[in-house]
Scaffold this active site. Structure first.
Site, PDB file in Angstrom:
ATOM      1  CG  HIS A  46       5.311   7.456 -10.083  1.00 42.71           C
ATOM      2  ND1 HIS A  46       5.765   7.939  -8.865  1.00 42.71           N
ATOM      3  CD2 HIS A  46       3.964   7.566 -10.036  1.00 42.71           C
ATOM      4  CE1 HIS A  46       4.740   8.310  -8.132  1.00 42.71           C
ATOM      5  NE2 HIS A  46       3.632   8.098  -8.818  1.00 42.71           N
ATOM      6  NE  ARG A  47       1.373  12.108 -10.673  1.00 39.65           N
ATOM      7  CZ  ARG A  47       1.216  11.715  -9.405  1.00 39.65           C
ATOM      8  NH1 ARG A  47       1.804  12.349  -8.431  1.00 39.65           N
ATOM      9  NH2 ARG A  47       0.440  10.689  -9.125  1.00 39.65           N
ATOM     10  N   GLY A  63      -0.364  10.775  -0.319  1.00 35.15           N
ATOM     11  CA  GLY A  63      -0.575   9.367  -0.639  1.00 35.15           C
ATOM     12  C   GLY A  63       0.379   8.454   0.118  1.00 35.15           C
ATOM     13  CE1 TYR A  64      -1.025   3.060  -0.203  1.00 36.30           C
ATOM     14  CE2 TYR A  64      -1.440   4.222  -2.250  1.00 36.30           C
ATOM     15  CZ  TYR A  64      -1.839   3.324  -1.284  1.00 36.30           C
ATOM     16  OH  TYR A  64      -3.051   2.690  -1.392  1.00 36.30           O
ATOM     17  CG  ASP A 108      -5.220   5.327 -12.894  1.00 32.15           C
ATOM     18  OD1 ASP A 108      -5.804   5.934 -11.971  1.00 32.15           O
ATOM     19  OD2 ASP A 108      -5.144   4.097 -12.944  1.00 32.15           O
ATOM     20  CG  ASN A 126      -4.859  14.102  -5.314  1.00 31.64           C
ATOM     21  OD1 ASN A 126      -4.210  15.049  -4.894  1.00 31.64           O
ATOM     22  ND2 ASN A 126      -4.644  12.861  -4.935  1.00 31.64           N
ATOM     23  N   GLY A 149      -3.332  17.764  -4.509  1.00 26.43           N
ATOM     24  CA  GLY A 149      -1.888  17.511  -4.508  1.00 26.43           C
ATOM     25  C   GLY A 149      -1.388  17.153  -5.893  1.00 26.43           C
TER      26      GLY A 149
END
Length: 195
Positions: A179-180, A152-153, A67, A10, A12
């Site tokens: 979160h990341r 993504g979202y 993940d 990915n 991004g």
């Protein structure tokens, strides 16, 4: 450790990790094309572990795998570990998410609560996982897309603390609240000990 392979196809995600890990003196690279790792884990952490081990062994380099995904309360935690495979494209994933929330009768903002989770695993060149961390960001799912950043979202994930969805945030703010970014802060502390 001078080269760190980001275990992802990915673009991004690879770009975001490169930015988040700046200042550690690491040469971050995307995983070579052709490496496919089946994500058979039941948790984000298990899938991150599988990817880190496989990419480290395949490249003979340190590998960092992530993940991450979105868990929506009204959908029983879905899409969860299947976030990337919920549909074929980002637009289709968002459309399915919104349709399923509507079908579940999730009308009130409190019924649209969700959480993004990022689980990171760092494997040494032999494929042994030496460091694992997680980061979480609570939020809610908007009824329609907003903003034009992220991937993504991001256009439907609203963070009350910022009053913005991820797609409306600057890279710096997303790194701080997301979160990341939270997981990477924990990861950096562990990497500094390894260096």
């Amino acid at each position: 450790m001078t080269t760190l392979v980001i275990a992802s196809g990915n673009a991004g995600k690879v770009r975001e990790f490169g930015q988040l890990l700046e200042g550690l003196g690491l040469n971050t690279q995307p995983q070579p094309e052709g490496i496919e790792v089946e994500e058979t884990g039941a948790t984000f952490a298990a899938n991150a572990r599988l990817k880190a081990e496989a990419v480290a062994k395949a490249t003979g380099q340190w590998a960092l795998a992530d993940d991450s995904g979105l868990s929506v309360d009204a959908l029983g935690g879905a899409p969860g570990v299947h976030s990337a495979r919920y549909a074929a494209t980002d637009a289709a994933r968002i459309e399915r998410l919104l349709q399923e929330l509507n079908a579940a009768g999730a009308d009130a903002p409190s019924s649209r609560s969700a959480c993004f989770t990022a689980a990171l695993a760092l494997a040494d060149p032999s494929g042994r996982v030496v460091l694992e961390v997680e980061g979480h960001c609570p939020g809610e799912i908007l009824r329609e897309r907003r903003g034009d950043g992220g991937f993504g979202y991001d256009p439907v994930f609203y963070v009350a603390e910022a009053g913005l969805c991820f797609a409306e945030m600057s890279k710096e703010l997303k790194a701080e609240l997301g979160h990341r970014g939270k997981a990477v802060q924990r990861l950096k502390a562990g990497i500094r000990k390894l260096l």
